[in-house]
Structure formats: C-alpha cells, structure tokens
Motif scaffolding. Structure first.
Motif, PDB file in Angstrom:
ATOM      1  N   UNK A  35      13.003   6.457  51.912  1.00 20.94           N
ATOM      2  CA  UNK A  35      13.404   5.227  52.597  1.00 20.94           C
ATOM      3  C   UNK A  35      13.258   5.345  54.113  1.00 20.94           C
ATOM      4  N   UNK A  36      13.024   6.527  54.617  1.00 24.35           N
ATOM      5  CA  UNK A  36      12.697   6.756  56.013  1.00 24.35           C
ATOM      6  C   UNK A  36      13.719   6.315  57.033  1.00 24.35           C
ATOM      7  N   UNK A  37      14.960   6.826  56.992  1.00 23.99           N
ATOM      8  CA  UNK A  37      15.949   6.389  57.978  1.00 23.99           C
ATOM      9  C   UNK A  37      15.576   6.757  59.418  1.00 23.99           C
ATOM     10  N   UNK A  38      14.815   7.818  59.594  1.00 30.20           N
ATOM     11  CA  UNK A  38      14.389   8.189  60.949  1.00 30.20           C
ATOM     12  C   UNK A  38      13.095   7.477  61.330  1.00 30.20           C
ATOM     13  N   UNK A  39      12.205   7.370  60.378  1.00 35.34           N
ATOM     14  CA  UNK A  39      10.900   6.778  60.664  1.00 35.34           C
ATOM     15  C   UNK A  39      11.030   5.302  61.028  1.00 35.34           C
ATOM     16  N   UNK A  40      12.020   4.632  60.459  1.00 34.08           N
ATOM     17  CA  UNK A  40      12.212   3.205  60.729  1.00 34.08           C
ATOM     18  C   UNK A  40      12.590   2.933  62.181  1.00 34.08           C
ATOM     19  N   UNK A  41      13.160   3.897  62.858  1.00 37.28           N
ATOM     20  CA  UNK A  41      13.590   3.654  64.233  1.00 37.28           C
ATOM     21  C   UNK A  41      12.431   3.711  65.221  1.00 37.28           C
ATOM     22  N   UNK A  42      11.337   4.360  64.858  1.00 35.91           N
ATOM     23  CA  UNK A  42      10.204   4.487  65.769  1.00 35.91           C
ATOM     24  C   UNK A  42       9.556   3.146  66.127  1.00 35.91           C
ATOM     25  N   UNK A  43       9.314   2.240  65.175  1.00 34.67           N
ATOM     26  CA  UNK A  43       8.763   0.932  65.563  1.00 34.67           C
ATOM     27  C   UNK A  43       9.718   0.134  66.463  1.00 34.67           C
ATOM     28  N   UNK A  44      10.998   0.270  66.243  1.00 30.81           N
ATOM     29  CA  UNK A  44      11.957  -0.437  67.097  1.00 30.81           C
ATOM     30  C   UNK A  44      11.886   0.080  68.527  1.00 30.81           C
ATOM     31  N   UNK A  45      11.753   1.390  68.685  1.00 27.26           N
ATOM     32  CA  UNK A  45      11.633   1.961  70.026  1.00 27.26           C
ATOM     33  C   UNK A  45      10.324   1.525  70.678  1.00 27.26           C
ATOM     34  N   UNK A  46       9.255   1.463  69.898  1.00 30.06           N
ATOM     35  CA  UNK A  46       7.977   0.998  70.450  1.00 30.06           C
ATOM     36  C   UNK A  46       8.043  -0.464  70.872  1.00 30.06           C
ATOM     37  N   UNK A  47       8.742  -1.277  70.100  1.00 24.39           N
ATOM     38  CA  UNK A  47       8.915  -2.679  70.484  1.00 24.39           C
ATOM     39  C   UNK A  47       9.727  -2.799  71.773  1.00 24.39           C
ATOM     40  N   UNK A  48      10.705  -1.949  71.951  1.00 26.33           N
ATOM     41  CA  UNK A  48      11.473  -1.946  73.197  1.00 26.33           C
ATOM     42  C   UNK A  48      10.582  -1.546  74.370  1.00 26.33           C
ATOM     43  N   UNK A  49       9.672  -0.593  74.150  1.00 25.26           N
ATOM     44  CA  UNK A  49       8.724  -0.212  75.199  1.00 25.26           C
ATOM     45  C   UNK A  49       7.792  -1.368  75.559  1.00 25.26           C
ATOM     46  N   UNK A  50       7.343  -2.108  74.567  1.00 23.59           N
ATOM     47  CA  UNK A  50       6.481  -3.273  74.811  1.00 23.59           C
ATOM     48  C   UNK A  50       7.258  -4.341  75.591  1.00 23.59           C
ATOM     49  N   UNK A  51       8.481  -4.593  75.188  1.00 22.77           N
ATOM     50  CA  UNK A  51       9.300  -5.578  75.903  1.00 22.77           C
ATOM     51  C   UNK A  51       9.543  -5.145  77.341  1.00 22.77           C
ATOM     52  N   UNK A  52       9.747  -3.859  77.547  1.00 19.05           N
ATOM     53  CA  UNK A  52       9.941  -3.347  78.905  1.00 19.05           C
ATOM     54  C   UNK A  52       8.678  -3.510  79.737  1.00 19.05           C
ATOM     55  N   UNK A  53       7.526  -3.264  79.149  1.00 18.50           N
ATOM     56  CA  UNK A  53       6.263  -3.445  79.868  1.00 18.50           C
ATOM     57  C   UNK A  53       6.021  -4.920  80.196  1.00 18.50           C
ATOM     58  N   UNK A  54       6.358  -5.792  79.266  1.00 14.56           N
ATOM     59  CA  UNK A  54       6.179  -7.228  79.521  1.00 14.56           C
ATOM     60  C   UNK A  54       7.147  -7.731  80.580  1.00 14.56           C
ATOM     61  N   UNK A  55       8.326  -7.172  80.633  1.00 18.12           N
ATOM     62  CA  UNK A  55       9.310  -7.585  81.633  1.00 18.12           C
ATOM     63  C   UNK A  55       8.853  -7.173  83.024  1.00 18.12           C
ATOM     64  N   UNK A  56       8.156  -6.049  83.126  1.00 14.58           N
ATOM     65  CA  UNK A  56       7.670  -5.593  84.420  1.00 14.58           C
ATOM     66  C   UNK A  56       6.552  -6.492  84.930  1.00 14.58           C
ATOM     67  N   UNK A  57       5.801  -7.102  84.036  1.00 13.15           N
ATOM     68  CA  UNK A  57       4.719  -8.000  84.445  1.00 13.15           C
ATOM     69  C   UNK A  57       5.225  -9.327  84.968  1.00 13.15           C
TER      70      UNK A  57
END
Length: 58
Positions: A35-57
C-alpha cells in the motif's frame, strides 16, 4: 493567504522529509509495503515543490 503559501509549502516539504526520515529509522520495512505508506508521500512533496516554484513566478 497568498503571502503564507510559500511558507506552507516549505512546511509541507519539511514535514514530509521528517516523516520519511523517522519512518525509515523506526520501520524501514514499510518501504516494501504494497500500500506504500512512504511512497505515497513523495508525490505530495513534489506537488508542494511545484506550487512553490509557481508562487515564485507570480
């Protein structure tokens, strides 16, 4: 709200990394869990990185 978004994204990334670090030390066998309890958190962190990059623009 818009002022606090970069701080919230950084807090989400930091919380995810802390969760993964603590989980790796305390229960490393969960990396192989189907069920990947650790693996599931990686896409959420990547989405936060994308949101942070978009906020800087803006």
């Amino acid at each position: 709200m818009r002022r606090l978004m970069p701080l919230a994204a950084l807090a989400m990334i930091g919380g995810t990394l802390a969760y993964l670090a603590a989980g790796t030390v305390l229960a490393p066998d969960l990396w192989a869990d189907p069920l990947g309890p650790y693996v599931k958190t990686l896409p959420a962190a990547l989405l936060a990185l994308v949101a942070l990059a978009l906020a800087a623009e803006r």
